[in-house]
Design a protein around this motif. Structure first.
Motif, PDB file in Angstrom:
ATOM      1  N   ILE A  21     -34.326  29.729  36.850  1.00 47.60           N
ATOM      2  CA  ILE A  21     -33.566  30.529  34.995  1.00 47.60           C
ATOM      3  C   ILE A  21     -33.725  31.820  35.598  1.00 47.60           C
ATOM      4  CG2 ILE A  21     -34.357  30.646  32.978  1.00 47.60           C
ATOM      5  CD1 ILE A  21     -35.631  28.098  33.652  1.00 47.60           C
ATOM      6  N   GLU A  22     -32.405  32.953  35.640  1.00 47.73           N
ATOM      7  CA  GLU A  22     -32.741  34.199  36.282  1.00 47.73           C
ATOM      8  C   GLU A  22     -31.482  34.702  35.221  1.00 47.73           C
ATOM      9  OE1 GLU A  22     -32.695  35.572  39.181  1.00 47.73           O
ATOM     10  OE2 GLU A  22     -31.649  33.540  41.308  1.00 47.73           O
ATOM     11  N   ILE A  23     -31.139  35.749  34.802  1.00 45.89           N
ATOM     12  CA  ILE A  23     -29.826  36.711  34.882  1.00 45.89           C
ATOM     13  C   ILE A  23     -29.454  37.264  35.385  1.00 45.89           C
ATOM     14  CG2 ILE A  23     -29.811  39.108  33.853  1.00 45.89           C
ATOM     15  CD1 ILE A  23     -31.789  38.819  32.109  1.00 45.89           C
ATOM     16  N   ARG A  38     -26.614  37.326  25.318  1.00 47.74           N
ATOM     17  CA  ARG A  38     -27.568  36.256  25.718  1.00 47.74           C
ATOM     18  C   ARG A  38     -27.005  35.021  27.116  1.00 47.74           C
ATOM     19  NH1 ARG A  38     -27.833  31.452  20.927  1.00 47.74           N
ATOM     20  NH2 ARG A  38     -28.891  29.485  22.594  1.00 47.74           N
ATOM     21  N   TYR A  39     -27.913  35.325  27.605  1.00 51.59           N
ATOM     22  CA  TYR A  39     -27.702  34.156  29.493  1.00 51.59           C
ATOM     23  C   TYR A  39     -27.792  33.048  28.338  1.00 51.59           C
ATOM     24  CZ  TYR A  39     -27.855  38.876  31.417  1.00 51.59           C
ATOM     25  OH  TYR A  39     -27.147  40.345  31.514  1.00 51.59           O
ATOM     26  N   HIS A  40     -26.778  32.106  28.067  1.00 51.89           N
ATOM     27  CA  HIS A  40     -26.750  30.554  27.511  1.00 51.89           C
ATOM     28  C   HIS A  40     -27.394  29.874  28.501  1.00 51.89           C
ATOM     29  CE1 HIS A  40     -25.661  28.430  24.329  1.00 51.89           C
ATOM     30  NE2 HIS A  40     -24.787  27.127  24.980  1.00 51.89           N
ATOM     31  N   ASP A  41     -27.945  29.018  27.920  1.00 46.20           N
ATOM     32  CA  ASP A  41     -28.401  27.449  28.754  1.00 46.20           C
ATOM     33  C   ASP A  41     -28.326  27.069  30.588  1.00 46.20           C
ATOM     34  OD1 ASP A  41     -28.352  25.190  28.413  1.00 46.20           O
ATOM     35  OD2 ASP A  41     -26.357  24.133  28.266  1.00 46.20           O
ATOM     36  N   LEU A  42     -29.421  28.154  30.279  1.00 47.08           N
ATOM     37  CA  LEU A  42     -29.607  28.282  31.594  1.00 47.08           C
ATOM     38  C   LEU A  42     -31.017  27.224  32.422  1.00 47.08           C
ATOM     39  CD1 LEU A  42     -30.761  31.857  31.496  1.00 47.08           C
ATOM     40  CD2 LEU A  42     -28.267  30.865  31.875  1.00 47.08           C
ATOM     41  N   ALA A  43     -31.399  25.997  31.676  1.00 40.30           N
ATOM     42  CA  ALA A  43     -31.506  24.699  32.338  1.00 40.30           C
ATOM     43  C   ALA A  43     -31.212  23.602  31.505  1.00 40.30           C
ATOM     44  CB  ALA A  43     -33.083  25.069  32.237  1.00 40.30           C
ATOM     45  N   ASN A  44     -31.180  22.869  32.035  1.00 40.17           N
ATOM     46  CA  ASN A  44     -31.050  21.155  31.607  1.00 40.17           C
ATOM     47  C   ASN A  44     -32.432  20.562  31.269  1.00 40.17           C
ATOM     48  OD1 ASN A  44     -29.999  18.628  30.477  1.00 40.17           O
ATOM     49  ND2 ASN A  44     -29.798  18.290  32.653  1.00 40.17           N
ATOM     50  N   VAL A  45     -32.614  20.664  29.832  1.00 36.63           N
ATOM     51  CA  VAL A  45     -33.968  20.774  29.143  1.00 36.63           C
ATOM     52  C   VAL A  45     -33.657  18.420  28.936  1.00 36.63           C
ATOM     53  CG1 VAL A  45     -35.883  19.932  27.055  1.00 36.63           C
ATOM     54  CG2 VAL A  45     -34.563  22.714  27.898  1.00 36.63           C
ATOM     55  N   ASP A  46     -34.115  17.605  30.054  1.00 33.51           N
ATOM     56  CA  ASP A  46     -33.849  16.745  29.725  1.00 33.51           C
ATOM     57  C   ASP A  46     -35.511  15.676  29.602  1.00 33.51           C
ATOM     58  OD1 ASP A  46     -32.723  14.023  30.581  1.00 33.51           O
ATOM     59  OD2 ASP A  46     -32.341  14.323  32.296  1.00 33.51           O
TER      60      ASP A  46
ATOM     61  N   LYS B  53     -29.695  18.999  21.340  1.00 34.15           N
ATOM     62  CA  LYS B  53     -30.712  19.307  22.168  1.00 34.15           C
ATOM     63  C   LYS B  53     -31.026  20.773  22.565  1.00 34.15           C
ATOM     64  CE  LYS B  53     -30.122  19.187  26.356  1.00 34.15           C
ATOM     65  NZ  LYS B  53     -29.997  19.177  28.056  1.00 34.15           N
ATOM     66  N   ALA B  54     -32.215  20.084  22.780  1.00 32.44           N
ATOM     67  CA  ALA B  54     -32.814  22.186  23.473  1.00 32.44           C
ATOM     68  C   ALA B  54     -32.353  22.968  24.127  1.00 32.44           C
ATOM     69  CB  ALA B  54     -34.437  21.915  23.899  1.00 32.44           C
ATOM     70  N   LEU B  55     -32.112  24.098  23.796  1.00 30.99           N
ATOM     71  CA  LEU B  55     -30.959  25.126  25.199  1.00 30.99           C
ATOM     72  C   LEU B  55     -32.304  25.951  25.734  1.00 30.99           C
ATOM     73  CD1 LEU B  55     -28.232  26.063  23.782  1.00 30.99           C
ATOM     74  CD2 LEU B  55     -28.112  23.676  25.469  1.00 30.99           C
ATOM     75  N   ILE B  56     -32.074  26.410  26.969  1.00 29.64           N
ATOM     76  CA  ILE B  56     -32.993  27.251  27.077  1.00 29.64           C
ATOM     77  C   ILE B  56     -32.264  28.576  28.067  1.00 29.64           C
ATOM     78  CG2 ILE B  56     -34.931  28.612  29.112  1.00 29.64           C
ATOM     79  CD1 ILE B  56     -36.443  25.860  29.431  1.00 29.64           C
ATOM     80  N   ASN B  57     -32.635  29.687  27.000  1.00 33.79           N
ATOM     81  CA  ASN B  57     -31.721  30.818  27.366  1.00 33.79           C
ATOM     82  C   ASN B  57     -32.059  32.207  27.358  1.00 33.79           C
ATOM     83  OD1 ASN B  57     -29.410  29.197  25.691  1.00 33.79           O
ATOM     84  ND2 ASN B  57     -30.901  29.556  24.244  1.00 33.79           N
ATOM     85  N   ILE B  58     -31.686  33.094  27.931  1.00 35.07           N
ATOM     86  CA  ILE B  58     -32.261  34.397  28.152  1.00 35.07           C
ATOM     87  C   ILE B  58     -32.073  35.279  27.377  1.00 35.07           C
ATOM     88  CG2 ILE B  58     -33.073  36.851  29.180  1.00 35.07           C
ATOM     89  CD1 ILE B  58     -33.420  34.708  32.296  1.00 35.07           C
ATOM     90  N   PHE B  59     -32.304  36.048  26.434  1.00 33.48           N
ATOM     91  CA  PHE B  59     -31.309  36.899  25.683  1.00 33.48           C
ATOM     92  C   PHE B  59     -32.377  38.640  26.189  1.00 33.48           C
ATOM     93  CE2 PHE B  59     -31.006  34.987  20.616  1.00 33.48           C
ATOM     94  CZ  PHE B  59     -29.652  33.806  21.890  1.00 33.48           C
TER      95      PHE B  59
END
Lengths: 166, 166
Positions: A21-23, A38-46, B53-59
């Motif tokens: 998870i990084e820019i 917005r750096y969108h949806d960087l990991a799959n929250v499963d 579902k939950a997303l992880i993002n960086i703003f």
């Protein structure tokens, strides 16, 4: 005792285990009248198996004695688990890409920067949090809900610990 | 023009809008052989409506010109949205606890520290990200999936903007 080689954490090398998870290297788009990227949806929250839901937690980690001895690994069979550091310090990651029980020779060690988070996929063997400086905090997104989501495996005495020298 | 009073962000005052995500005042328990304190389940991640579902993002946020003019508010009808700062800088929060469309006199402004995140509940009117320093990054946990999850409301010209002086 097996001494683990510690490599810098790189997205492409970690893809077997989950996401970095990084820019850096991520795509973004502009929102909020151009004031936010917005750096969108960087990991799959499963986490939704068996009526699970995402939790937001803070973990405060303390360093272990050096050299760090890796004597066990754990995995979460029904939920991903993501860590993002809240202070700009490096930290360590130890994972194994084995379906069955890992032993020390199956381990891979990475050094992450304070601008890199990781998300472990379901069932990926990993060592609990390994920090280098005192009071290193992480935002942790993992699973809450019914069902047993923790499996631990301790190495045999004859296998010995693997060690990390930072 | 209405100038908003900016108060320090305090958990008890924010409970109408959502949660303050912080170690201060939170309960924890020890894990990982005593090397980690887990501050557990600090915000309600409420994103599962309509197959979300939950997303992880960086703003990555940039400051607006001072004084900051608040001309609109937004809300997410089918998902909570949590922000946690990744550098130790204060930032600003503007919310309204109105079911219908808010106007400038309905607004509440808070100043959060770099060790405080917030989670907005579904349907809570809030202003998009307001940072004070350039390149202020946040880990954002919000909702992905089908359905329209953004509603914006712009104030009437006669209502004028509300202003924030930091």
């Amino acid at each position: 005792m097996l001494s683990l080689n510690i490599r810098p954490l790189v997205r492409d090398e970690f893809v077997r285990f989950g996401e970095v998870i990084e820019i850096n290297g991520a795509k973004s788009h502009s929102i909020n009248e151009g004031t936010t990227e917005r750096y969108h949806d960087l990991a799959n929250v499963d986490v939704s198996d068996r009526k699970g839901k995402a939790l937001i937690n803070i973990f405060r980690g303390q360093p272990r004695p050096q050299p760090i001895e890796i004597r066990m690994m754990e995995r979460h069979p029904i939920g991903s688990q993501a860590f993002y550091p809240l202070q700009l310090h490096d930290y360590l990651i130890v994972v194994a890409d084995k379906v069955g029980f890992p032993n020390p020779s199956d381990l891979h060690a990475f050094r992450a920067t304070g601008m890199q988070g990781v998300s472990y996929r379901k069932n990926i063997w990993h060592h609990p949090l390994l920090v280098i400086v005192p009071n290193h905090d992480f935002l942790v997104i993992d699973r809450g809900g019914p069902g047993e989501n923790l499996e631990e495996h301790f190495f045999e005495e004859t296998e010995g610990p693997a060690v990390l020298r930072v």
